[in-house]
Design a protein around this motif. Sequence first.
Motif, PDB file in Angstrom:
ATOM      1  N   ALA A   1       0.840  -1.202   0.000  1.00  0.00           N
ATOM      2  CA  ALA A   1       0.000   0.000   0.000  1.00  0.00           C
ATOM      3  C   ALA A   1       0.877   1.255   0.000  1.00  0.00           C
ATOM      4  O   ALA A   1       1.941   1.274   0.635  1.00  0.00           O
ATOM      5  CB  ALA A   1      -0.929  -0.004   1.211  1.00  0.00           C
ATOM      6  N   GLU A   2       0.383   2.330  -0.703  1.00  0.00           N
ATOM      7  CA  GLU A   2       1.135   3.573  -0.824  1.00  0.00           C
ATOM      8  C   GLU A   2       1.053   4.345   0.495  1.00  0.00           C
ATOM      9  O   GLU A   2      -0.023   4.458   1.108  1.00  0.00           O
ATOM     10  CB  GLU A   2       0.562   4.405  -1.961  1.00  0.00           C
ATOM     11  CG  GLU A   2       1.443   5.544  -2.387  1.00  0.00           C
ATOM     12  CD  GLU A   2       0.914   6.231  -3.635  1.00  0.00           C
ATOM     13  OE1 GLU A   2       1.670   7.000  -4.253  1.00  0.00           O
ATOM     14  OE2 GLU A   2      -0.261   5.983  -3.994  1.00  0.00           O
TER      15      GLU A   2
ATOM     16  N   VAL B   1      -0.159  13.747  -5.379  1.00  0.00           N
ATOM     17  CA  VAL B   1      -1.232  14.722  -5.582  1.00  0.00           C
ATOM     18  C   VAL B   1      -0.652  16.097  -5.948  1.00  0.00           C
ATOM     19  O   VAL B   1      -1.151  16.784  -6.845  1.00  0.00           O
ATOM     20  CB  VAL B   1      -2.105  14.814  -4.326  1.00  0.00           C
ATOM     21  CG1 VAL B   1      -3.068  16.005  -4.427  1.00  0.00           C
ATOM     22  CG2 VAL B   1      -2.914  13.539  -4.145  1.00  0.00           C
ATOM     23  N   GLN B   2       0.434  16.489  -5.262  1.00  0.00           N
ATOM     24  CA  GLN B   2       1.066  17.769  -5.571  1.00  0.00           C
ATOM     25  C   GLN B   2       1.612  17.794  -7.009  1.00  0.00           C
ATOM     26  O   GLN B   2       1.510  18.808  -7.719  1.00  0.00           O
ATOM     27  CB  GLN B   2       2.187  18.058  -4.570  1.00  0.00           C
ATOM     28  CG  GLN B   2       1.694  18.324  -3.162  1.00  0.00           C
ATOM     29  CD  GLN B   2       2.838  18.510  -2.183  1.00  0.00           C
ATOM     30  OE1 GLN B   2       4.010  18.275  -2.521  1.00  0.00           O
ATOM     31  NE2 GLN B   2       2.503  18.893  -0.930  1.00  0.00           N
ATOM     32  N   GLN B   3       2.198  16.662  -7.438  1.00  0.00           N
ATOM     33  CA  GLN B   3       2.719  16.580  -8.800  1.00  0.00           C
ATOM     34  C   GLN B   3       1.599  16.712  -9.827  1.00  0.00           C
ATOM     35  O   GLN B   3       1.737  17.414 -10.843  1.00  0.00           O
ATOM     36  CB  GLN B   3       3.471  15.262  -8.983  1.00  0.00           C
ATOM     37  CG  GLN B   3       4.129  15.127 -10.352  1.00  0.00           C
ATOM     38  CD  GLN B   3       4.882  13.812 -10.469  1.00  0.00           C
ATOM     39  OE1 GLN B   3       4.807  12.959  -9.580  1.00  0.00           O
ATOM     40  NE2 GLN B   3       5.593  13.655 -11.564  1.00  0.00           N
TER      41      GLN B   3
ATOM     42  N   LYS C   1       1.438   9.534  -1.252  1.00  0.00           N
ATOM     43  CA  LYS C   1       0.188   9.996  -1.845  1.00  0.00           C
ATOM     44  C   LYS C   1       0.181  11.517  -1.962  1.00  0.00           C
ATOM     45  O   LYS C   1      -0.248  12.096  -2.962  1.00  0.00           O
ATOM     46  CB  LYS C   1      -0.999   9.528  -1.007  1.00  0.00           C
ATOM     47  CG  LYS C   1      -1.307   8.038  -1.154  1.00  0.00           C
ATOM     48  CD  LYS C   1      -2.522   7.688  -0.316  1.00  0.00           C
ATOM     49  CE  LYS C   1      -2.874   6.195  -0.472  1.00  0.00           C
ATOM     50  NZ  LYS C   1      -4.063   5.811   0.338  1.00  0.00           N
ATOM     51  N   ARG C   2       0.631  12.207  -0.886  1.00  0.00           N
ATOM     52  CA  ARG C   2       0.638  13.656  -0.885  1.00  0.00           C
ATOM     53  C   ARG C   2       1.550  14.205  -1.998  1.00  0.00           C
ATOM     54  O   ARG C   2       1.200  15.163  -2.701  1.00  0.00           O
ATOM     55  CB  ARG C   2       1.104  14.158   0.482  1.00  0.00           C
ATOM     56  CG  ARG C   2       0.895  15.672   0.665  1.00  0.00           C
ATOM     57  CD  ARG C   2       1.341  16.128   2.047  1.00  0.00           C
ATOM     58  NE  ARG C   2       0.623  15.452   3.097  1.00  0.00           N
ATOM     59  CZ  ARG C   2       1.169  14.522   3.911  1.00  0.00           C
ATOM     60  NH1 ARG C   2       2.436  14.214   3.778  1.00  0.00           N
ATOM     61  NH2 ARG C   2       0.454  13.939   4.841  1.00  0.00           N
TER      62      ARG C   2
END
Length: 425
Positions: free
Chosen positions: A4-5, A14-16, A10-11
């Motif tokens: 699992a990530e 999402v920013q990328q 994950k953050r």
Amino acid sequence: MSLAESPCAKRARVQQLQLLLQENRRELAQCRQRVARWAAKRGNLGLTSAGQKAVLACYCLSNYNSAIATKLAQQLSDLERSSPQFPSEPLVQSLFRETNLGELLRLHSDDDDWTKARNVAVRFVAEVKTVDYVHSQNSLHGVAPTSAEVFAHFAQTRSGGLPEVLPSRDYIKKWAAGWRKRFGIRRAALPMAIPADAPSLRAKVKCFWKMLAFQRGPEACDGREILYLNVDETSVPYTARPAIGCVINRKQYKGSGLPAVPHAKIQPAGRRGTFTYCAVIASNTGIQPALPHFLVSNGTRLSSKVVKAFKCLPKTQLQVLRRKSAWVTSDLMIAILQEVAKALEPFLHQFRPVLLLDGAPAHVSEAVMRAARKLNISLVYIPCGATSLCQPLDVYAFSSFKQYLRQKYHEHRQTATDGLPSTLA
């Protein structure tokens, strides 16, 4: 171990994605702006706002000459000629009518927004008037103005008088090259016109062909076929002028170890003077290979050593004649006729030679006429002023022959030591 990530990964992901989304939005907005600008330019004849001002200024300053303004609009437009919005006179006139009058009045004020447009228009109008000047010089006076004369007329038209200090020669040449390219003007010499009037020239040519028809009559040629011959001379320079080609810029020679100023080398003895080449052509291609041709030179320019070396080369029909002078005299013409008669002996039972000559002094002497009669060669003289029409060597042969000589000389330069071909070569 879990696949699992993690929350941190994950953050970051999402920013990328947010950054990529913002970049795509910026690119989409820029694309919309480009499309809007292009649509606006298409509606304005493919001209920018500065280009529209320049065209309007040109229209006003040329005393509302729509043809001149249209030429400028076509040079500044980004559209293709096949486009329906490509500038034409009606479209330029409609652009003027749609422009606010107050905006046009600013053209004649000291407004900085119109200064550049006014300068572009003044320059273009002066260039167009310079084209008209060249056209009038060509058609009315038979003169092709030089680059300096053209620039002087342009400068005087643009500013109302000649400047106190003219630019350098290199600047004038560069300006003239760009001006010729923009207006489709070539750099060449005007051809010489035949001074004789057309009716007189036609009468001369008609008389000449009647003389040839008389020579072809059955009583004149006693059953033999007429063989037309043409003998004429042309000058061949000791050194052919350099061929036009690619030349490296002088700035690139600095630090290269090569000569600072490239030039075509020439021997001191070859700067002036010419050989005389005498050609003989026949109307029958089967007899042509048997006919001689001659290269005449004075003894000072052509040494006996070179003549001996020439005789050692493979045998051809070329005869090198070393004389006191390279000029064709009556004595030399008689010697040429004797060599031609000797070459024609195997064909005289079938052909009757008729020699076409121009009116050069060496051709019309009594001694040459008597020698031709003894050799059974009929002489027909081409009328004065009609040699460019009636003499085969002038019409067809000498021009291409000299082009061939220049090409061969250029090839010899490429392989010769120090670029100086030998006289024998």
